[in-house]
Write an enzyme that holds these catalytic residues in place. Structure first.
Site, short mmCIF file in Angstrom:
data_model
loop_
_atom_site.label_atom_id
_atom_site.label_comp_id
_atom_site.label_asym_id
_atom_site.label_seq_id
_atom_site.Cartn_x
_atom_site.Cartn_y
_atom_site.Cartn_z
N GLY A 1 13.00 57.15 88.23
CA GLY A 1 13.70 58.00 89.19
C GLY A 1 13.64 59.46 88.77
N ILE B 1 17.45 57.28 61.96
CA ILE B 1 18.29 58.44 61.61
C ILE B 1 19.12 58.91 62.80
N ASP C 1 24.97 56.95 76.89
CA ASP C 1 24.36 57.62 75.73
C ASP C 1 23.86 59.02 76.04
N GLY D 1 22.78 54.25 58.51
CA GLY D 1 23.68 54.13 59.65
C GLY D 1 23.71 52.69 60.13
N HIS E 1 47.39 29.81 62.59
CA HIS E 1 47.01 29.49 61.20
C HIS E 1 46.18 28.22 61.19
N ILE F 1 22.04 51.04 62.59
CA ILE F 1 20.76 50.35 62.78
C ILE F 1 20.14 50.00 61.43
N ARG G 1 19.97 58.51 67.34
CA ARG G 1 19.32 58.48 68.65
C ARG G 1 19.65 59.77 69.39
N GLU H 1 19.16 57.66 52.22
CA GLU H 1 20.14 58.33 53.09
C GLU H 1 20.30 59.78 52.67
P1 FAD Z 1 20.46 52.58 77.90
O1 FAD Z 1 20.89 51.24 77.52
O2 FAD Z 1 19.52 53.31 77.00
O3 FAD Z 1 19.80 52.42 79.35
C1 FAD Z 1 19.17 53.47 79.99
C2 FAD Z 1 18.10 52.89 80.89
O4 FAD Z 1 17.65 53.93 81.75
C3 FAD Z 1 16.86 52.39 80.16
O5 FAD Z 1 16.60 51.05 80.51
C4 FAD Z 1 15.73 53.30 80.63
O6 FAD Z 1 14.51 52.61 80.80
C5 FAD Z 1 16.27 53.76 81.98
N1 FAD Z 1 15.77 55.05 82.40
C6 FAD Z 1 15.73 56.22 81.70
N2 FAD Z 1 15.26 57.22 82.46
C7 FAD Z 1 15.00 56.67 83.67
C8 FAD Z 1 14.49 57.20 84.88
N3 FAD Z 1 14.17 58.49 85.01
N4 FAD Z 1 14.32 56.33 85.91
C9 FAD Z 1 14.62 55.02 85.80
N5 FAD Z 1 15.10 54.48 84.69
C10 FAD Z 1 15.31 55.30 83.64
N6 FAD Z 1 25.73 49.38 70.99
C11 FAD Z 1 26.80 48.58 70.87
O7 FAD Z 1 27.85 48.87 71.46
N7 FAD Z 1 26.76 47.43 70.14
C12 FAD Z 1 25.65 47.07 69.47
O8 FAD Z 1 25.64 46.02 68.82
C13 FAD Z 1 24.51 47.89 69.56
N8 FAD Z 1 23.38 47.55 68.91
C14 FAD Z 1 22.28 48.36 69.04
C15 FAD Z 1 21.13 48.00 68.34
C16 FAD Z 1 20.00 48.79 68.43
C17 FAD Z 1 18.74 48.39 67.68
C18 FAD Z 1 20.01 49.95 69.26
C19 FAD Z 1 18.78 50.79 69.41
C20 FAD Z 1 21.15 50.31 69.94
C21 FAD Z 1 22.31 49.52 69.83
N9 FAD Z 1 23.49 49.85 70.48
C22 FAD Z 1 24.59 49.06 70.35
C23 FAD Z 1 23.60 51.05 71.32
C24 FAD Z 1 23.47 50.66 72.80
O9 FAD Z 1 22.24 50.02 73.00
C25 FAD Z 1 23.60 51.89 73.68
O10 FAD Z 1 24.77 52.60 73.37
C26 FAD Z 1 23.63 51.50 75.14
O11 FAD Z 1 22.48 50.78 75.49
C27 FAD Z 1 23.77 52.73 76.02
O12 FAD Z 1 23.75 52.35 77.36
P2 FAD Z 1 23.22 53.34 78.48
O13 FAD Z 1 23.34 52.61 79.76
O14 FAD Z 1 23.84 54.67 78.33
O15 FAD Z 1 21.67 53.57 78.14
P1 NAD Z 2 23.47 56.55 62.96
O1 NAD Z 2 23.89 57.86 63.46
O2 NAD Z 2 24.41 55.41 62.94
O3 NAD Z 2 22.96 56.69 61.46
C1 NAD Z 2 21.93 57.57 61.09
C2 NAD Z 2 21.99 57.78 59.59
O4 NAD Z 2 20.83 58.48 59.21
C3 NAD Z 2 23.18 58.61 59.15
O5 NAD Z 2 23.77 58.01 58.03
C4 NAD Z 2 22.56 59.96 58.83
O6 NAD Z 2 23.28 60.67 57.82
C5 NAD Z 2 21.20 59.52 58.34
N1 NAD Z 2 20.16 60.55 58.42
C6 NAD Z 2 19.99 61.50 59.37
N2 NAD Z 2 18.90 62.23 59.11
C7 NAD Z 2 18.35 61.72 57.97
C8 NAD Z 2 17.19 62.03 57.20
N3 NAD Z 2 16.39 63.02 57.57
N4 NAD Z 2 16.94 61.30 56.10
C9 NAD Z 2 17.77 60.28 55.74
N5 NAD Z 2 18.88 59.94 56.43
C10 NAD Z 2 19.15 60.65 57.53
O7 NAD Z 2 22.15 56.21 63.78
P2 NAD Z 2 21.34 54.86 63.96
O8 NAD Z 2 21.65 53.90 62.88
O9 NAD Z 2 19.93 55.30 64.16
O10 NAD Z 2 21.92 54.31 65.31
C11 NAD Z 2 21.80 55.08 66.53
C12 NAD Z 2 22.91 54.78 67.46
O11 NAD Z 2 22.84 53.46 67.95
C13 NAD Z 2 24.25 54.98 66.81
O12 NAD Z 2 24.93 55.98 67.51
C14 NAD Z 2 24.96 53.68 66.97
O13 NAD Z 2 26.25 53.86 67.46
C15 NAD Z 2 24.12 52.88 67.95
N6 NAD Z 2 24.07 51.51 67.43
C16 NAD Z 2 25.22 50.78 67.44
C17 NAD Z 2 25.22 49.51 66.90
C18 NAD Z 2 26.50 48.73 66.89
O14 NAD Z 2 27.42 49.11 67.58
N7 NAD Z 2 26.59 47.64 66.14
C19 NAD Z 2 24.07 48.98 66.35
C20 NAD Z 2 22.93 49.76 66.34
C21 NAD Z 2 22.95 51.01 66.90
#
Ligand code: FAD
Ligand code: NAD
Length: 466
Positions: free
Chosen positions: A115, A272, A313, A183, A445, A185, A274, A204
């Site tokens: 979009g 590092i 996000d 962090g 419990h 991930i 998103r 880190e």
């Molecule tokens: P997204 O989920 O990123 O969705 C955005 C969507 O928009 C995508 O599918 C993309 O393709 C689409 N899009 C982008 N631009 C366009 C466009 N122009 N037209 C059409 N479509 C488009 N969060 C948690 O709370 N718990 C977790 O356990 C957790 N684990 C994670 C593990 C990993 C490895 C990663 C990378 C992230 C994790 N997160 C977790 C973070 C979580 O995935 C995000 O916070 C969440 O997905 C954000 O939702 P969103 O809808 O803002 O964006």
């Molecule tokens: P994060 O922000 O959690 O951690 C990034 C880490 O990288 C930090 O500790 C930071 O100090 C370090 N860092 C930054 N620059 C660096 C460098 N140049 N060299 C070494 N270390 C460096 O980010 P993430 O782990 O990539 O996760 C991204 C996002 O996805 C987070 O905001 C998180 O909330 C979301 N996420 C959530 C979950 C969950 O809720 N369980 C799981 C995965 C991801």
């Protein structure tokens, strides 16, 4: 030309939950998604596949690491990585199909393609075959999510140097894996591969893991991970990476200055952080200018452009699926003329490692910095009968309450299953509850949830079981 009340760009937790709520509220809604599947980062390459691998690898480690034998279960486990990946993919597929069903159920049009905003009230969708559809709408909701932040000097080839998406699908168990970034991930996916047999080193930048998390919890968690075999290089920065067919060589320098060293590993995971994703979105056509980090600012989900809203996000706040979901619900309620609200003070965060880390509200560091007088109640899982019987005694729960009013200000825990149990503190906090409210609530419990109750009792000094 199709006419809508709401067109949502992005089919992640922000987009699809918003679409469901909009449908429920009777708004004529379309959701536009470019990746060919609904569910966004979370379902396709984030929360869900990572949890599938965390679950499977935890069981594998229990079978290979001596826990099964301790329980009197004798097995000869053998890793079938192809099957582990296949069951992950199957679960993800089922979830994305489930979201598609929910779109139909709520009368939301799912439009496949990328979009682009084309001036006020207009979204152009480009399908895979290049054809374009124009949608006219009263409201546009940007829910385009985020993408991994690149690290200068380190090229992600998703073969040897991978981002989180690559790390969810490695073709083999690395002998050695270096994770850049301690962090969420890095520690979750580092745990997956460590349990499956990799030697994991985390590099880190800061002198601590998990910045922003309660320091006492983060330090305790680091010790637990070190006991599990994680190696940490804190206060260190990676300045370059050279990948060959079978290895990666990294140059790492102490942040405080000093001699650089060279590290080698089979694979490197860059985690590092998103950054917001807005590529090709046509923001300029409605005059929206993201900040330096790419974040689209919002005021109660409204952008600077009339009729254009933003959630998830791609806007400010923690990058979490449940935060995106809550914002999307509130945004649709505001669009429908109702009251919509998100309480940013009570958004829990969970790290799904073993043990888990769970946190909500203010940390001790926050309270000290703000000069707030608070009381602390703490309880170790070593003294929780269920945790003890399950051999899961690492960790503790900490409840923080206002010194005068006893209102709960935060709770932070590392321990078994704390990610599920933190929800009780969230509910208590939403009701403005006190530590005494939790302490005097009957808990079943034997459950690990009693650790939260005992920690709450500790605020007024009457913890009974430790
Ligand atoms: P997204 O989920 O990123 O969705 C955005 C969507 O928009 C995508 O599918 C993309 O393709 C689409 N899009 C982008 N631009 C366009 C466009 N122009 N037209 C059409 N479509 C488009 N969060 C948690 O709370 N718990 C977790 O356990 C957790 N684990 C994670 C593990 C990993 C490895 C990663 C990378 C992230 C994790 N997160 C977790 C973070 C979580 O995935 C995000 O916070 C969440 O997905 C954000 O939702 P969103 O809808 O803002 O964006
Ligand atoms: P994060 O922000 O959690 O951690 C990034 C880490 O990288 C930090 O500790 C930071 O100090 C370090 N860092 C930054 N620059 C660096 C460098 N140049 N060299 C070494 N270390 C460096 O980010 P993430 O782990 O990539 O996760 C991204 C996002 O996805 C987070 O905001 C998180 O909330 C979301 N996420 C959530 C979950 C969950 O809720 N369980 C799981 C995965 C991801």
């Amino acid at each position: 030309m199709a006419q809508y009340d709401v067109v949502i760009i992005g089919g992640g937790p922000g987009g699809y939950n918003g679409a469901i709520r909009a449908g429920q509220l009777g708004l004529k809604t379309a959701i536009v998604e470019g990746r060919g599947k609904l569910g966004g980062t979370c379902l396709n390459v984030g929360c869900m596949p990572s949890k599938a691998l965390l679950h499977a690898s935890e069981l594998y480690e229990a079978a290979t690491g001596g826990e099964f034998a301790k329980l009197g279960i004798e097995v000869k486990p053998k890793l079938n990585l192809v099957q582990m990946m296949a069951q992950k993919a199957e679960s993800v597929e089922a979830l994305t199909k489930g979201v598609e069903f929910l779109m139909k159920k709520n009368k939301v049009d799912y439009i496949k393609g990328w979009g682009r905003i084309d001036g006020p009230g207009k979204v152009v969708v480009k399908a895979e075959d290049g054809s374009e559809t124009v949608l006219e709408t009263k409201n546009i909701v940007i829910a385009t999510g985020s993408e991994p932040t690149p690290l200068p000097g380190v090229t992600i080839d998703n073969k040897r140097v991978v981002d989180s998406t690559g790390a969810l699908s490695l073709p083999e168990v690395p002998k050695s894996l270096i994770v850049i970034g301690a962090g969420v991930i890095g520690l979750e996916l580092g745990s997956v591969w460590k349990r499956l047999g990799a030697e994991v080193t985390v590099v880190e930048f800061l002198d601590r893991i998990l910045p922003g998390t309660d320091t006492e919890v983060a330090n305790a968690f680091q010790k637990i991970l070190a006991k599990q075999g994680f190696k940490f290089k804190l206060g260190a920065k990676v300045t370059s990476a050279t990948a060959s067919a079978k290895q990666v060589e990294l140059t790492v320098e102490p942040v405080a200055g000093g001699a650089a060293e060279t590290l080698q590993a089979d694979y490197v995971l860059v985690a590092i952080g998103r950054r917001p994703f807005t590529e090709g979105l046509g923001l300029e056509s409605v005059g929206i200018v993201p900040d330096k980090r790419g974040v689209i600012a919002n005021d109660h989900f409204k952008t600077t452009a009339p009729g254009v809203w933003v959630v998830g996000d791609v806007t400010s706040g923690p990058m979490l699926a449940h935060k995106a979901e809550d914002e999307a619900v509130a945004c649709m309620e505001l669009i429908a003329g109702k009251a919509g609200h998100v309480n940013y003070g009570i958004i829990p965060g969970v790290i799904y490692t073993s043990p888990e880390v769970a946190t909500v509200g203010q940390t001790e560091d926050d309270l000290k910095a703000a000069g707030v007088a608070y009381k602390v109640g703490k309880f170790p899982f070593l003294a929780n009968s269920r945790a003890k019987i399950n051999h899961e005694t690492d960790g503790f729960v900490k409840v923080l309450a206002d010194a005068k009013t006893d209102r709960i200000l935060g709770a932070h825990a590392v321990g078994p299953n704390v990610g599920d149990m933190i929800a009780e503190i969230c509910v208590a906090m939403e009701f403005g509850g006190s530590s005494e409210d939790v302490a005097r609530t009957c808990h079943p419990h034997p459950t690990r949830s009693e650790a939260f109750r005992q920690a709450a009792m500790g605020v007024e000094g009457w913890t009974m079981q430790a």
